[in-house]
Scaffold this active site. Structure first.
Site, PDB file in Angstrom:
ATOM      1  N   SER A 133       0.896  -1.059   0.052  1.00  0.00           N
ATOM      2  CA  SER A 133       0.056  -0.011  -0.013  1.00  0.00           C
ATOM      3  C   SER A 133       0.930   1.123  -0.039  1.00  0.00           C
ATOM      4  O   SER A 133       0.354   2.194  -0.245  1.00  0.00           O
ATOM      5  CB  SER A 133      -0.833   0.161   1.213  1.00  0.00           C
ATOM      6  OG  SER A 133      -0.221   0.030   2.436  1.00  0.00           O
ATOM      7  N   LYS A 143       0.335   4.560   7.046  1.00  0.00           N
ATOM      8  CA  LYS A 143      -0.234   5.342   6.008  1.00  0.00           C
ATOM      9  C   LYS A 143       0.156   6.608   6.293  1.00  0.00           C
ATOM     10  O   LYS A 143       0.669   7.041   7.173  1.00  0.00           O
ATOM     11  CB  LYS A 143      -1.846   5.235   6.142  1.00  0.00           C
ATOM     12  CG  LYS A 143      -2.624   3.865   5.787  1.00  0.00           C
ATOM     13  CD  LYS A 143      -2.450   3.543   4.496  1.00  0.00           C
ATOM     14  CE  LYS A 143      -3.033   2.284   3.958  1.00  0.00           C
ATOM     15  NZ  LYS A 143      -2.499   0.986   4.455  1.00  0.00           N
TER      16      LYS A 143
END
Length: 226
Positions: A140, A177
């Site tokens: 990701s 993230k």
């Protein structure tokens, strides 16, 4: 430094230092170009090569964030392999940063059972200092060079700024993230277009920040990258 920097080179160098101080990793060529008004990343590359010739940075080839400051290169430590933690005696762990593997649901990230091994790098190698290394799962964050199997160096803190890379706990899941907050709304962005942002309403959804990313060790083999 063999020769003094030009005014433009100084601006580039100052931006590199500022970015590394704020986020723990250097900027890309595109980020330098955008911040300093260059027409293209190629112009940024030319200035980086000039800075390298003058000895104020070192460039790691074929890496988007491959910019290092010479005083952050303890090569003898980088060449050391990650050491294995003796299974029978966790209390006698070797010196270095703990490498965190799988994190059990609901348990502290630095719980002894999560520590796979220790990496012989000092905490002060990273700025701000690292408290542990988290093994990356998935892709990701691949567009900023954080890949499957890498070790993310993490500084433990719950105080973060917009744009920082964070280790966040969402109920029983720990994820890496990019952080952004607007009022009660937090958005955790992936650095891969295949992954949708995670939206969190702090009034009704739990969110714990375990720390901020301050560097990456490629593939967990002891080669630190910016």
């Amino acid at each position: 430094m063999s020769r003094p920097l030009t005014a433009r080179q100084q601006h580039v160098f100052d931006f590199i230092v500022k970015t590394m101080g704020e986020f723990g990793y250097p900027p890309t060529r595109a980020e330098i170009a955008k911040a300093l008004g260059f027409r293209s990343p190629n112009a940024a590359e030319e200035h980086l090569r000039a800075l390298e010739r003058k000895g104020v940075i070192r460039i790691i080839r074929n890496t988007s964030r491959g910019i290092r400051l010479p005083n952050q290169e303890p090569q003898d430590l980088l060449d050391s392999a990650v050491t294995t933690l003796p299974a029978a005696n966790i209390e006698a762990a070797p010196a270095g940063l703990p490498v965190i593997g799988e994190v059990a649901a609901g348990s502290p990230i630095l719980a002894a059972e999560h520590i796979d091994r220790y990496c012989p790098l000092p905490a002060e190698y990273f700025t701000p200092k690292a408290d542990y290394l988290l093994r990356v799962r998935g892709l990701s964050m691949k567009d900023i060079g954080i890949l499957e199997g890498d070790l993310l160096a993490v500084h433990r803190t719950d105080r973060v700024r917009d744009g920082q890379i964070v280790v966040a706990r969402l109920e029983d899941e720990v994820t890496v993230k990019r952080f952004k907050r607007q009022g009660h709304q937090v958005t955790l962005f992936a650095e891969n277009p295949d992954f949708a942002p995670i939206e969190i309403d702090l009034r009704s959804q739990p969110l714990d920040i375990e720390g901020v990313g301050v560097g990456v060790i490629r593939g967990g083999n002891g080669q630190a990258l910016g």
